[in-house]
Scaffold this active site. Structure first.
Site, PDB file in Angstrom:
ATOM      1  N   HIS A 181       0.830  -1.206   0.000  1.00 36.43           N
ATOM      2  CA  HIS A 181       0.000   0.000   0.000  1.00 36.43           C
ATOM      3  C   HIS A 181       0.861   1.252   0.000  1.00 36.43           C
ATOM      4  O   HIS A 181       2.081   1.209   0.171  1.00 36.43           O
ATOM      5  CB  HIS A 181      -0.928   0.004   1.216  1.00 36.43           C
ATOM      6  CG  HIS A 181      -0.212   0.015   2.539  1.00 36.43           C
ATOM      7  ND1 HIS A 181       0.328   1.158   3.093  1.00 36.43           N
ATOM      8  CD2 HIS A 181       0.055  -0.988   3.416  1.00 36.43           C
ATOM      9  CE1 HIS A 181       0.884   0.871   4.249  1.00 36.43           C
ATOM     10  NE2 HIS A 181       0.749  -0.430   4.477  1.00 36.43           N
ATOM     11  N   CYS A 229       2.927  -4.913   6.701  1.00 39.22           N
ATOM     12  CA  CYS A 229       2.691  -4.606   5.298  1.00 39.22           C
ATOM     13  C   CYS A 229       3.940  -4.019   4.634  1.00 39.22           C
ATOM     14  O   CYS A 229       4.907  -3.665   5.293  1.00 39.22           O
ATOM     15  CB  CYS A 229       1.533  -3.623   5.168  1.00 39.22           C
ATOM     16  SG  CYS A 229      -0.052  -4.300   5.689  1.00 39.22           S
TER      17      CYS A 229
END
Length: 218
Positions: free
Chosen positions: A178, A194
């Site tokens: 992301h 992440c």
């Protein structure tokens, strides 16, 4: 956590921490002690928030919370993938870099990334993109909420969202590739698991990938 507290208070405190972090960077007087409100990790030696990304230069320091330049390098896809069906993404945690190859090999991209803050939050191996979201919302995982009960249960899309402008869901639960609105995170161990990119770069990668794009984290 006191169950009588109103959720809006938690959200205001959470956003206030983000605003205070940015104000500290602008003032410059305590930048070395800035703490990321999403991870609780120090952002020592960080450039100013909103600084223009430079895909070709990632600063390096031996400390884990500093940037990594020495191993930022290009890979060939063949040692890692049998083919380029649906395209392929290689995330190199040592280089703190993400490589992308299109299915027909006409497109190659190399982007600096953020990586997880610790080994227990790090996952390696093969996965794939299962969902693509522009303007993602964010909610902490159950483990994040246990560690940080004051965090909000939900953050809408926008400048306060830790997933930035675009997000790629992986087949591993809770794991994403992301963007980030906080450019100080890139090149550092600064996530809860992440892989983060500059918003400009995740927008490019978002357009290049598809559902089923292969992902390997090494």
């Amino acid at each position: 956590m006191n169950s009588t507290r109103h959720p809006a208070i938690h959200r205001r405190r959470f956003l206030a921490a983000s605003a205070a972090l940015g104000a500290t960077a602008v003032a410059g007087s305590a930048a070395a002690q800035a703490v990321d409100p999403y991870t609780g990790q120090p952002l020592q030696g960080a450039p100013a928030a909103g600084a223009a990304p430079d895909a070709g230069v990632v600063q390096y320091d031996t400390q884990d919370n500093r940037r990594n330049q020495s191993s930022f390098r290009m890979h060939d896809w063949r040692p890692y993938f049998d083919n380029l069906s649906n395209g392929a993404i290689l995330v190199d945690l040592t280089s703190r870099a993400l490589s992308f190859w299109s299915e027909d090999e006409s497109v190659f991209r190399l982007y600096p990334t953020s990586i997880p803050v610790s080994d227990d939050l790090t996952r390696r191996g093969r996965t794939e993109i299962i969902k693509k979201v522009e303007g993602p919302t964010w909610s902490p995982t159950p483990d994040m909420k246990k560690r940080n009960p004051e965090w909000p249960d939900f953050v809408p899309a926008g400048p306060d969202n830790p997933l930035g402008t675009h997000a790629l869901w992986l087949s591993w639960q809770y794991y994403r590739i992301h963007g980030t609105h906080d450019t100080r995170k890139i090149g550092r161990k600064s996530s809860n698991g992440c892989i983060g990119l500059y918003n400009e770069h995740i927008q490019q990668l978002f357009a290049l990938t598809k559902i089923g794009t292969q992902v390997l984290v090494i």
